[in-house]
Design a protein around this motif. Structure first.
Motif, PDB file in Angstrom:
ATOM      1  N   GLY A 118       0.828  -1.195   0.000  1.00  0.00           N
ATOM      2  CA  GLY A 118       0.000   0.000   0.000  1.00  0.00           C
ATOM      3  C   GLY A 118       0.864   1.247   0.000  1.00  0.00           C
ATOM      4  O   GLY A 118       2.097   1.163  -0.016  1.00  0.00           O
ATOM      5  N   PRO A 119       0.257   2.414   0.037  1.00  0.00           N
ATOM      6  CA  PRO A 119       0.990   3.671  -0.125  1.00  0.00           C
ATOM      7  C   PRO A 119       1.669   4.175   1.149  1.00  0.00           C
ATOM      8  O   PRO A 119       2.258   5.250   1.136  1.00  0.00           O
ATOM      9  N   ARG A 120       1.635   3.358   2.236  1.00  0.00           N
ATOM     10  CA  ARG A 120       2.149   3.844   3.519  1.00  0.00           C
ATOM     11  C   ARG A 120       3.524   3.259   3.847  1.00  0.00           C
ATOM     12  O   ARG A 120       3.897   3.123   5.008  1.00  0.00           O
ATOM     13  N   GLY A 121       4.276   2.900   2.820  1.00  0.00           N
ATOM     14  CA  GLY A 121       5.656   2.467   3.014  1.00  0.00           C
ATOM     15  C   GLY A 121       5.804   1.183   3.804  1.00  0.00           C
ATOM     16  O   GLY A 121       6.767   1.017   4.558  1.00  0.00           O
ATOM     17  N   GLY A 122       4.862   0.256   3.658  1.00  0.00           N
ATOM     18  CA  GLY A 122       4.939  -1.022   4.338  1.00  0.00           C
ATOM     19  C   GLY A 122       4.128  -1.115   5.611  1.00  0.00           C
ATOM     20  O   GLY A 122       3.955  -2.206   6.165  1.00  0.00           O
ATOM     21  N   ARG A 123       3.622   0.018   6.110  1.00  0.00           N
ATOM     22  CA  ARG A 123       2.765  -0.001   7.295  1.00  0.00           C
ATOM     23  C   ARG A 123       1.345  -0.417   6.900  1.00  0.00           C
ATOM     24  O   ARG A 123       0.994  -0.441   5.725  1.00  0.00           O
ATOM     25  N   PHE A 124       0.539  -0.762   7.915  1.00  0.00           N
ATOM     26  CA  PHE A 124      -0.805  -1.276   7.645  1.00  0.00           C
ATOM     27  C   PHE A 124      -1.542  -0.389   6.653  1.00  0.00           C
ATOM     28  O   PHE A 124      -1.540   0.837   6.766  1.00  0.00           O
ATOM     29  N   SER A 125      -2.193  -1.048   5.699  1.00  0.00           N
ATOM     30  CA  SER A 125      -2.838  -0.295   4.633  1.00  0.00           C
ATOM     31  C   SER A 125      -3.971  -1.115   4.035  1.00  0.00           C
ATOM     32  O   SER A 125      -3.925  -2.354   4.016  1.00  0.00           O
ATOM     33  N   PHE A 126      -4.983  -0.416   3.535  1.00  0.00           N
ATOM     34  CA  PHE A 126      -6.052  -1.054   2.778  1.00  0.00           C
ATOM     35  C   PHE A 126      -5.802  -0.953   1.274  1.00  0.00           C
ATOM     36  O   PHE A 126      -6.698  -1.217   0.470  1.00  0.00           O
ATOM     37  N   GLY A 127      -4.577  -0.586   0.897  1.00  0.00           N
ATOM     38  CA  GLY A 127      -4.234  -0.495  -0.513  1.00  0.00           C
ATOM     39  C   GLY A 127      -4.316   0.917  -1.041  1.00  0.00           C
ATOM     40  O   GLY A 127      -4.705   1.855  -0.349  1.00  0.00           O
ATOM     41  N   TRP A 128      -3.950   1.067  -2.269  1.00  0.00           N
ATOM     42  CA  TRP A 128      -4.023   2.367  -2.929  1.00  0.00           C
ATOM     43  C   TRP A 128      -5.479   2.727  -3.200  1.00  0.00           C
ATOM     44  O   TRP A 128      -5.886   3.867  -3.123  1.00  0.00           O
ATOM     45  N   ARG A 129      -6.265   1.706  -3.520  1.00  0.00           N
ATOM     46  CA  ARG A 129      -7.719   1.829  -3.564  1.00  0.00           C
ATOM     47  C   ARG A 129      -8.259   0.933  -2.460  1.00  0.00           C
ATOM     48  O   ARG A 129      -7.779  -0.180  -2.266  1.00  0.00           O
ATOM     49  N   PHE A 130      -9.249   1.386  -1.715  1.00  0.00           N
ATOM     50  CA  PHE A 130      -9.728   0.658  -0.544  1.00  0.00           C
ATOM     51  C   PHE A 130     -10.082  -0.781  -0.902  1.00  0.00           C
ATOM     52  O   PHE A 130     -10.871  -1.046  -1.821  1.00  0.00           O
ATOM     53  N   GLY A 131      -9.469  -1.714  -0.190  1.00  0.00           N
ATOM     54  CA  GLY A 131      -9.708  -3.136  -0.431  1.00  0.00           C
ATOM     55  C   GLY A 131      -9.236  -3.955   0.752  1.00  0.00           C
ATOM     56  O   GLY A 131      -8.966  -3.428   1.840  1.00  0.00           O
ATOM     57  N   GLY A 154       6.490 -14.902  -0.622  1.00  0.00           N
ATOM     58  CA  GLY A 154       5.103 -15.146  -0.982  1.00  0.00           C
ATOM     59  C   GLY A 154       4.279 -13.880  -0.875  1.00  0.00           C
ATOM     60  O   GLY A 154       4.613 -12.953  -0.128  1.00  0.00           O
ATOM     61  N   SER A 155       3.181 -13.848  -1.614  1.00  0.00           N
ATOM     62  CA  SER A 155       2.286 -12.697  -1.532  1.00  0.00           C
ATOM     63  C   SER A 155       0.935 -13.056  -2.128  1.00  0.00           C
ATOM     64  O   SER A 155       0.762 -14.120  -2.736  1.00  0.00           O
ATOM     65  N   HIS A 156      -0.004 -12.161  -1.947  1.00  0.00           N
ATOM     66  CA  HIS A 156      -1.339 -12.288  -2.532  1.00  0.00           C
ATOM     67  C   HIS A 156      -1.806 -10.882  -2.867  1.00  0.00           C
ATOM     68  O   HIS A 156      -2.206 -10.125  -1.990  1.00  0.00           O
ATOM     69  N   PHE A 157      -1.717 -10.522  -4.144  1.00  0.00           N
ATOM     70  CA  PHE A 157      -2.092  -9.180  -4.571  1.00  0.00           C
ATOM     71  C   PHE A 157      -3.615  -9.046  -4.588  1.00  0.00           C
ATOM     72  O   PHE A 157      -4.344  -9.996  -4.883  1.00  0.00           O
ATOM     73  N   ASP A 158      -4.087  -7.840  -4.336  1.00  0.00           N
ATOM     74  CA  ASP A 158      -5.500  -7.529  -4.465  1.00  0.00           C
ATOM     75  C   ASP A 158      -5.892  -7.582  -5.942  1.00  0.00           C
ATOM     76  O   ASP A 158      -5.083  -7.334  -6.829  1.00  0.00           O
ATOM     77  N   ASN A 159      -7.179  -7.897  -6.181  1.00  0.00           N
ATOM     78  CA  ASN A 159      -7.625  -8.053  -7.570  1.00  0.00           C
ATOM     79  C   ASN A 159      -7.938  -6.729  -8.255  1.00  0.00           C
ATOM     80  O   ASN A 159      -8.082  -6.681  -9.477  1.00  0.00           O
ATOM     81  N   SER A 160      -8.045  -5.652  -7.504  1.00  0.00           N
ATOM     82  CA  SER A 160      -8.306  -4.353  -8.112  1.00  0.00           C
ATOM     83  C   SER A 160      -7.102  -3.903  -8.947  1.00  0.00           C
ATOM     84  O   SER A 160      -5.961  -3.962  -8.482  1.00  0.00           O
TER      85      SER A 160
END
Length: 285
Positions: A118-131, A154-160
């Motif tokens: 997300g846009p917060r440099g690795g800190r908790f985030s709901f993503g660039w678009r809320f998700g 490993g990772s799991h990207f948001d579908n947006s």
């Protein structure tokens, strides 16, 4: 005598430095996801997930969509607790997606950490678009067989679209600074022709899928190649691929086999998940 000694040393060196390594990435579909017409209840699917892992017997696994710490530990218990389980285990928040399973008798975990996409440099985030909050989990492993140190990620990207492409940029910016060989195994929600995956492959990664001449299908019933698809992404394989195993360019890994698990379960012959487990056999040169 000298020839015998040379042959003996050659066999030792071959066993040490040509070590097979099996990687699995598997989005297991969360316990409250899916519909009853196409999938069994999660209690049954736990058995199916365990069976999927046991049949392939991978050395390292990247799991996506487990929802709780308890679910991860239950799966590992059913697998004989032979894996070290890496996930976000916090004082307040446990986050099980993604999780890495590392075979204890094969690897030493040197370090591991995670950060939010997300846009917060690795800190908790709901993503660039809320998700849904998404993470990357990074580990450094030492192979007790070959002695090689490498990163398993490993990772799991948001579908947006507004989240998955920036996630690819963020992952690239972080991993390209690393000096270790990298295995990246994830549900990226990016099909092969999408901009985000192309970006990851431009400077950093190679796609293991293109390193083999054919795909190996693990099946117990007649199948179509399109059974390898998550049909929400596409109905045509391999265009539908969003679950990827990528290798950093110049890594010491060669790809020997690329497999997709299309097993069906029960009288209804259902899949365990809306995704298929991907298994990639590597060799450490």
């Amino acid at each position: 005598m000298k020839k015998v000694l040379v042959c003996f040393l050659f066999l030792i060196s071959t066993s040490l430095f040509s070590a097979p390594l099996r990687v699995m990435t598997f989005n297991t579909m969360c316990d409250i996801c899916g519909d009853k017409d196409h999938f069994d209840k999660f209690k049954k699917r736990v058995d199916q997930i365990v069976d999927t892992v046991k049949r392939s017997n991978p050395d390292i696994i990247s799991f996506q969509e487990f929802r709780t710490k308890r679910q991860l530990l239950k799966i590992n218990k059913r697998l004989g607790k032979q894996y070290e389980v890496l996930y976000s285990d916090g004082l307040i928040l446990n986050y099980a997606d993604p999780a890495l399973f590392i075979r204890k008798d094969r690897f030493e975990v040197i370090k591991h950490y995670s950060f939010w996409l997300g846009p917060r440099g690795g800190r908790f985030s709901f993503g660039w678009r809320f998700g849904i909050p998404r993470k990357l989990r990074y580990s450094v492993l030492k192979d007790k067989v070959s002695g090689l140190e490498f990163a398993f990620v490993g990772s799991h990207f948001d579908n947006s679209k507004k989240n998955k492409y920036p996630s690819a940029i963020m992952v690239n910016e972080h991993l390209i600074k690393k000096n270790l060989p990298i295995i990246f195994a994830a549900d990226t929600n990016l099909k092969p022709d999408m901009e985000g995956l192309e970006f990851l492959k431009k400077d950093l990664f190679e796609d293991t899928f293109y390193k083999v001449d054919s795909v190996n299908y693990l099946a117990n019933t007649p199948y179509s190649i399109h059974d390898a698809c998550n049909i929400e992404k596409d109905t045509v394989f391999p265009d539908c691929r969003v679950d990827h195993v990528l290798l950093s360019k110049g890594s010491p890994f060669s790809v020997k086999k690329w497999s997709v698990d299309v097993y069906r379960y029960g009288n209804r012959k259902v899949f365990v998940s809306d995704h298929r487990a991907i298994i990639v056999d590597l060799e450490i040169d």
